[in-house]
Design a protein around this motif. Sequence first.
Motif, PDB file in Angstrom:
ATOM      1  N   MET A 181     -70.582   4.567 -31.256  1.00  0.00           N
ATOM      2  CA  MET A 181     -70.598   4.888 -29.829  1.00  0.00           C
ATOM      3  C   MET A 181     -70.827   6.381 -29.572  1.00  0.00           C
ATOM      4  O   MET A 181     -71.326   6.761 -28.516  1.00  0.00           O
ATOM      5  CB  MET A 181     -69.296   4.440 -29.169  1.00  0.00           C
ATOM      6  N   GLU A 182     -70.482   7.221 -30.538  1.00  0.00           N
ATOM      7  CA  GLU A 182     -70.657   8.666 -30.354  1.00  0.00           C
ATOM      8  C   GLU A 182     -72.070   9.136 -30.667  1.00  0.00           C
ATOM      9  O   GLU A 182     -72.424  10.272 -30.328  1.00  0.00           O
ATOM     10  CB  GLU A 182     -69.636   9.429 -31.207  1.00  0.00           C
ATOM     11  N   PRO A 203     -76.342   6.696 -23.812  1.00  0.00           N
ATOM     12  CA  PRO A 203     -75.796   5.778 -22.798  1.00  0.00           C
ATOM     13  C   PRO A 203     -76.751   4.663 -22.404  1.00  0.00           C
ATOM     14  O   PRO A 203     -76.317   3.579 -22.028  1.00  0.00           O
ATOM     15  CB  PRO A 203     -75.485   6.698 -21.612  1.00  0.00           C
ATOM     16  N   ARG A 213     -76.042   1.978 -25.145  1.00  0.00           N
ATOM     17  CA  ARG A 213     -74.681   1.673 -25.622  1.00  0.00           C
ATOM     18  C   ARG A 213     -74.299   0.220 -25.385  1.00  0.00           C
ATOM     19  O   ARG A 213     -73.610  -0.388 -26.205  1.00  0.00           O
ATOM     20  CB  ARG A 213     -73.659   2.597 -24.949  1.00  0.00           C
ATOM     21  N   GLU A 238     -66.070   4.513 -23.980  1.00  0.00           N
ATOM     22  CA  GLU A 238     -66.648   5.408 -22.979  1.00  0.00           C
ATOM     23  C   GLU A 238     -65.584   6.018 -22.071  1.00  0.00           C
ATOM     24  O   GLU A 238     -65.818   7.053 -21.450  1.00  0.00           O
ATOM     25  CB  GLU A 238     -67.655   4.639 -22.132  1.00  0.00           C
ATOM     26  N   ARG A 261     -60.481   9.799 -28.702  1.00  0.00           N
ATOM     27  CA  ARG A 261     -61.185   8.514 -28.614  1.00  0.00           C
ATOM     28  C   ARG A 261     -60.711   7.551 -29.702  1.00  0.00           C
ATOM     29  O   ARG A 261     -60.440   6.382 -29.450  1.00  0.00           O
ATOM     30  CB  ARG A 261     -62.697   8.723 -28.699  1.00  0.00           C
ATOM     31  N   THR A 283     -68.139   3.110 -16.183  1.00  0.00           N
ATOM     32  CA  THR A 283     -68.563   4.149 -17.130  1.00  0.00           C
ATOM     33  C   THR A 283     -70.053   4.089 -17.427  1.00  0.00           C
ATOM     34  O   THR A 283     -70.579   4.998 -18.079  1.00  0.00           O
ATOM     35  CB  THR A 283     -67.786   4.011 -18.453  1.00  0.00           C
ATOM     36  N   GLN A 284     -70.728   3.060 -16.994  1.00  0.00           N
ATOM     37  CA  GLN A 284     -72.153   2.905 -17.324  1.00  0.00           C
ATOM     38  C   GLN A 284     -72.963   4.089 -16.800  1.00  0.00           C
ATOM     39  O   GLN A 284     -72.877   4.453 -15.632  1.00  0.00           O
ATOM     40  CB  GLN A 284     -72.703   1.610 -16.734  1.00  0.00           C
ATOM     41  N   LEU A 318     -70.291  10.810 -21.988  1.00  0.00           N
ATOM     42  CA  LEU A 318     -68.972  10.606 -22.564  1.00  0.00           C
ATOM     43  C   LEU A 318     -68.068  11.792 -22.262  1.00  0.00           C
ATOM     44  O   LEU A 318     -68.464  12.946 -22.451  1.00  0.00           O
ATOM     45  CB  LEU A 318     -69.070  10.431 -24.081  1.00  0.00           C
TER      46      LEU A 318
END
Length: 510
Positions: free
Chosen positions: A177-178, A182, A185, A413, A420, A473-474, A478
């Motif tokens: 995820m990092e 976006p 994701r 996210e 995290r 969060t979309q 981050l």
Amino acid sequence: MTVKKESDAKWNLDPIQRAMGQLGWWHIVVCVVVFPLKFPVAWHQMSIIFLGPSINYTCASDPALERCDAACTSWSYDNSTFASTITSEWDLVCLDSNLVKLSQTIFMFGILVGGVLFGSLADKYGRRPPLVVAVIIQLVSGVATAVISSFWLFAVLRFLTAVATGGTMVTSFVLIMEIIGPKWRELFSVLYQIPFNLGHLTLAGFAYFLRDWRELQFALSIFSVLMLSYYWLVPESPRYLFTSGNIDGAVAVLETAAKRNNIESATIRNDIELYAKEKSRTASASDSKGNVLDLFRTPNMRAKTLFMCFNWFVCGLAFFGVAQYIGHAGGDIYTNVAISAALELPGTLLCIYMMKAHGRKKTLIFSNTLTGISMLVIAFVPQSASALNVGLASVGLIGMSISFPTVYLYAGELFPTVVRNVGIGTASMIARFGSMIAPFVAGFGSIAYWLPPCIFGLVPLLGAFFVFFLPETQGHPLPETLEDGENFGKRRAPTNGVADVAASVENGKH
């Protein structure tokens, strides 16, 4: 180049994401290497179904006695389905029959410990080193489990395997995820879950051909030897390197990624150094590192953490509980496991479209509500209508198959970079509590037929209600620091007339 910059602007990318790109060959190679981790996750979590199944047995010392008579000292087992199990090898029957369930409870507790422990280690030492350590522990303890001669050694080694498995889950997901942009994701957070589904499916195949529990345990464990290559193949997260102050390390990884993805790399060092100076001006001293207390220290972050953790609890309780509810149907054990695993795939694939088209918030509300309503309906259906009940429970399982990938991405996210791993580890811990009590909830059917489906229905609906209080969060960058995490999703009162109204409208688009 202009088109690319416009795309970056649309997604409001930070300098780290711009440097490595949203998706390229570098990202794909890392994902192809890391995703197979989910196969042993599924194998080890579900293997107890075949390692210690319920089997028929009779008293061998005196066939005239009842099999659980106090005078019976040895037993004879039906080997028509399984050549050898931990049940038959260590006589885990009668008064000792609960030891099989205890071993699985110990295993799930190990997953819980592993998520929290390796989540904290990954936030302190980086994503890659704890991941490699977890793979080594998983390999050694898993293979050792296949050769020991005592049930309690079996339970201890299964616990260690579970700790390592929990560690691989949380560190690998956060790493993915990092690095993924976006724009992608949603897709990759769900693709990350599909090897688990396939692992669940293939488990039935392994067990069908390997009827001896030691052979099955060894085959499921030795696969991890391939993952020792992670020491050389898996890069460190550039976001972790950046937030921990290792600018040179972050730049080195970003330059490698940029070259593989055919992105201009000449200005990366200057951009990252400027970004670091900007962050240092706005971040407090406590943002350089984080711990579990930081998730609850400020009001907005505390509320988001509680609501998110409850939804992980929903997934742990309802996913494993509903799956067990379906498993009570009887029939061939290999077919039942394969069918229940296959039911997870439609929901997982549907999740890709839903999160992309409707965002994380609406997707989670829908999936929890789907499970809640379908399970509640069972309480009003006659118990004799078994086909209808199994069909409704299957719909509930599909709902949970959408919810689980969604909460993974949503949490990844929502929590800032500095906490995290510990945030997802804590949420995963709460999910394990749900999965540990799920068998007991399913057992409430002996008290009242309608009680289990009511609980499995009301809890997801409560989770859906709490999601209304979480921000979408979309499309947002981050959050990096604790300050970013606290400010994300806050509602601010307008102070500048039309300009603020316009800004609010624009933010609402995301």
